[in-house]
Design a protein around this motif. Structure first.
Motif, PDB file in Angstrom:
ATOM      1  N   ASP A  75      23.446  60.606  29.841  1.00 30.92           N
ATOM      2  CA  ASP A  75      23.048  60.285  28.470  1.00 30.92           C
ATOM      3  C   ASP A  75      21.652  59.672  28.462  1.00 30.92           C
ATOM      4  N   PHE A  76      20.633  60.531  28.515  1.00 31.58           N
ATOM      5  CA  PHE A  76      19.249  60.058  28.492  1.00 31.58           C
ATOM      6  C   PHE A  76      18.849  59.540  27.110  1.00 31.58           C
ATOM      7  N   GLU A  77      19.623  59.877  26.103  1.00 31.42           N
ATOM      8  CA  GLU A  77      19.262  59.513  24.735  1.00 31.42           C
ATOM      9  C   GLU A  77      19.460  58.021  24.462  1.00 31.42           C
ATOM     10  N   HIS A  78      20.401  57.396  25.175  1.00 30.96           N
ATOM     11  CA  HIS A  78      20.748  56.009  24.878  1.00 30.96           C
ATOM     12  C   HIS A  78      20.579  55.140  26.124  1.00 30.96           C
ATOM     13  N   GLY A  79      19.349  55.046  26.593  1.00 34.69           N
ATOM     14  CA  GLY A  79      19.062  54.220  27.753  1.00 34.69           C
ATOM     15  C   GLY A  79      19.040  52.738  27.397  1.00 34.69           C
ATOM     16  N   VAL A  80      19.265  51.895  28.409  1.00 33.26           N
ATOM     17  CA  VAL A  80      19.243  50.443  28.237  1.00 33.26           C
ATOM     18  C   VAL A  80      18.224  49.863  29.213  1.00 33.26           C
ATOM     19  N   PHE A  81      17.240  49.134  28.683  1.00 36.75           N
ATOM     20  CA  PHE A  81      16.228  48.503  29.531  1.00 36.75           C
ATOM     21  C   PHE A  81      16.683  47.106  29.903  1.00 36.75           C
ATOM     22  N   CYS A  82      16.698  46.835  31.198  1.00 35.48           N
ATOM     23  CA  CYS A  82      17.127  45.521  31.684  1.00 35.48           C
ATOM     24  C   CYS A  82      16.491  45.276  33.046  1.00 35.48           C
ATOM     25  N   ASN A  83      15.880  44.105  33.195  1.00 35.95           N
ATOM     26  CA  ASN A  83      15.289  43.699  34.471  1.00 35.95           C
ATOM     27  C   ASN A  83      14.347  44.754  35.047  1.00 35.95           C
ATOM     28  N   GLY A  84      13.479  45.276  34.189  1.00 35.40           N
ATOM     29  CA  GLY A  84      12.434  46.177  34.641  1.00 35.40           C
ATOM     30  C   GLY A  84      12.839  47.622  34.838  1.00 35.40           C
ATOM     31  N   ALA A  85      14.045  47.997  34.426  1.00 33.34           N
ATOM     32  CA  ALA A  85      14.502  49.368  34.660  1.00 33.34           C
ATOM     33  C   ALA A  85      15.236  49.907  33.428  1.00 33.34           C
ATOM     34  N   ILE A  86      15.103  51.231  33.213  1.00 32.97           N
ATOM     35  CA  ILE A  86      15.875  51.940  32.199  1.00 32.97           C
ATOM     36  C   ILE A  86      17.130  52.475  32.867  1.00 32.97           C
ATOM     37  N   HIS A  87      18.290  52.219  32.252  1.00 32.62           N
ATOM     38  CA  HIS A  87      19.573  52.641  32.815  1.00 32.62           C
ATOM     39  C   HIS A  87      20.211  53.696  31.915  1.00 32.62           C
ATOM     40  N   TRP A  88      20.731  54.767  32.541  1.00 29.38           N
ATOM     41  CA  TRP A  88      21.387  55.850  31.807  1.00 29.38           C
ATOM     42  C   TRP A  88      22.782  56.084  32.358  1.00 29.38           C
ATOM     43  N   LEU A  89      23.767  56.189  31.474  1.00 27.26           N
ATOM     44  CA  LEU A  89      25.149  56.444  31.885  1.00 27.26           C
ATOM     45  C   LEU A  89      25.397  57.936  32.084  1.00 27.26           C
ATOM     46  N   SER A  90      26.334  58.211  32.974  1.00 26.13           N
ATOM     47  CA  SER A  90      26.764  59.589  33.228  1.00 26.13           C
ATOM     48  C   SER A  90      28.288  59.611  33.378  1.00 26.13           C
ATOM     49  N   PRO A  91      28.954  60.680  32.947  1.00 30.13           N
ATOM     50  CA  PRO A  91      30.417  60.785  33.088  1.00 30.13           C
ATOM     51  C   PRO A  91      30.828  61.225  34.488  1.00 30.13           C
ATOM     52  N   THR A  92      30.239  60.639  35.507  1.00 24.92           N
ATOM     53  CA  THR A  92      30.551  60.949  36.899  1.00 24.92           C
ATOM     54  C   THR A  92      30.670  59.653  37.683  1.00 24.92           C
ATOM     55  N   ASP A  93      30.762  59.756  38.985  1.00 29.17           N
ATOM     56  CA  ASP A  93      30.873  58.568  39.830  1.00 29.17           C
ATOM     57  C   ASP A  93      29.569  57.792  39.924  1.00 29.17           C
TER      58      ASP A  93
END
Length: 460
Positions: free
Chosen positions: A263-281
């Motif tokens: 999910d590149f559309e809803h990234g979360v910026f925290c501690n200098g990094a953008i985080h993206w969720l994925s429906p995998t491990d």
């Protein structure tokens, strides 16, 4: 710092410096209540019988460094009002270096409120003194349509549509809703062969006064004949970065593959990094400073379902507050508890930070606990199971953290209400009414339709 005490703690910080600072604080408050049109010297001489206090205030006025240190401890909303005290105060508070200092001090403060987009649209004010914080309208943008894409440490990334007799279209904007300043961002280098998979904002005032916009472009694959494809090939992606410093888009690294349905559309910026969720491990995060793409492990479901099972129901919240990255895991809406996970700073693993017992919430707000017969009375069979709680109706909007471990509030929408729950103290309170009393409407609200409003003097 809890939401209810945010404003008061700021003022306590000023008072604790010395009784002299306390006097200046009183004079400052007196300024906006009764003597907004007077000069600073007249305000300081409010008590004509106190020569010592007048002398101290005059000393502050003549000492730029001391005045700056005092003003740095005032809330942003008060600083905005204080610009009318004098030309000197206006110049000092409008200085980008001053804005950078106060942004650095407030970088881990929680939000003052929440923007809501989707259905319904509105603003939730966390400030207990509603006269102090007005709804931060975005009408100053003067566009025909606004979609908030992301909030990041006081700045908003917006998709704005415009229409006129001569032209129409859309553009990206970065704005500071506190100061009502904004800038437009040129469109990324998307083409017929590259579409925008997601665009995110990265701003860390503790490190830099500049912000960056991170765009993930998907390389669209061209298939001359779908019947000739033996197996599907994963698409590749390319990251482009826009910097407010050089005001241009540049490629970062080369093409890469991503876990399925990231999910590149809803990234979360925290501690200098953008985080993206994925429906995998595994999911991805992008270190903005080093421009390196890395993986982070996702928690595995404990019982039932395949390995790496993921859905929006299992992870109904993903966000950050006060420098902590949070993920909420819910096994089932019928279970009376869920966990708030926190990512370790080294991205090694998720750990359980808090546990929420919904039965404790239901003791204050019984409408969260539901039975199917409540919604479908004609189908009731009047057996024992039907009079017991069968599921819980809620959506998680935000996790708000403070300076202390017990200063945590889980903001939820339940039928007809917005509430907060402190899992450390097991206390719940009403924040606002909610337009939709329908059970299913409140259960469908998504975390990515809610955006933190953080008061900031950050310049663009």
């Amino acid at each position: 710092m809890c939401m209810a005490a945010k404003c008061g703690v700021h003022y306590m910080a000023v008072k604790s410096i010395s009784s002299f600072y306390h006097f200046l604080s009183q004079a400052f408050t007196f300024t906006h209540q009764t003597l907004r049109g007077h000069t600073l010297r007249e305000i300081k001489m409010a008590d004509n019988n106190s020569a010592n206090q007048t002398s101290s205030a005059e000393m502050v006025e003549s000492n730029q460094d001391l005045l700056t240190q005092i003003l740095l401890h005032f809330p942003v909303k008060s600083l905005l009002k204080s610009r009318c005290v004098s030309k000197r105060w206006l110049s000092l508070i409008s200085d980008p270096q001053f804005a950078a200092k106060i942004s650095h001090l407030n970088v881990n403060l929680g939000p003052s409120g929440l923007y809501f987009y989707g259905s319904p649209f509105g603003f939730l004010n966390f400030d207990t003194n509603h006269n102090m914080l007005k709804v931060p309208s975005l009408s100053f943008l003067n566009v025909t349509g606004i979609e908030i894409l992301q909030s990041c440490n006081g700045l908003l990334l917006l998709l704005c549509s415009f229409s006129s007799d001569n032209d129409s279209g859309f553009t990206y904007c970065v704005c500071n809703p506190t100061t009502k300043n904004f800038v437009t961002i040129p469109l990324p280098n998307a083409t017929a062969n590259r579409s925008i998979a997601g665009i995110n904002l990265a701003f860390d005032p503790s490190k830099s006064t500049h912000y960056k916009v991170i765009c993930v472009l998907m390389n669209n694959m061209q298939y001359p004949n779908l019947n000739e494809i033996e197996h599907l090939v994963s698409p590749t992606y390319q990251i482009e970065i826009f910097s407010s410093e050089n005001k241009a888009w540049t490629d970062s690294g080369g093409p890469f593959e991503a876990p399925h349905y990231t999910d590149f559309e809803h990234g979360v910026f925290c501690n200098g990094a953008i985080h993206w969720l994925s429906p995998t491990d595994v999911s991805l995060y992008f270190d903005v400073e080093t421009e390196s793409l890395k993986t982070m492990a996702m928690p595995r479901i404990q019982t039932g379902g395949p390995s790496g099972y993921w859905s929006s129901q299992r992870f109904p919240y993903f966000g950050q507050c006060a420098g902590c990255l949070h993920l909420i895991e819910v096994d089932s809406i019928s279970k009376p508890s869920f966990h708030i996970l926190e990512m370790k700073p080294d991205h090694s693993h998720w750990c359980v930070k808090y546990g929420v017992n919904l039965n404790n919430v239901a003791s204050e707000f019984p409408e969260i606990a539901r039975r199917y017969m409540d919604e479908f009375p004609t189908l009731a069979l009047n057996n024992v199971e039907e009079i017991e709680v069968q599921y819980y109706a809620y959506s998680i909007l935000s996790v708000v953290r403070g300076e202390k471990d017990e200063d945590v509030e889980v903001v939820m929408v339940i039928p007809g209400k917005i509430i907060s729950h402190n899992p450390r103290l097991n206390t719940s309170k009403l924040l606002s009414s909610w337009r939709a009393s329908n059970v299913y409407d409140c259960m469908q609200y998504k975390w990515y339709n809610v955006f933190h409003y953080v008061e900031s003097l950050a310049t663009l």
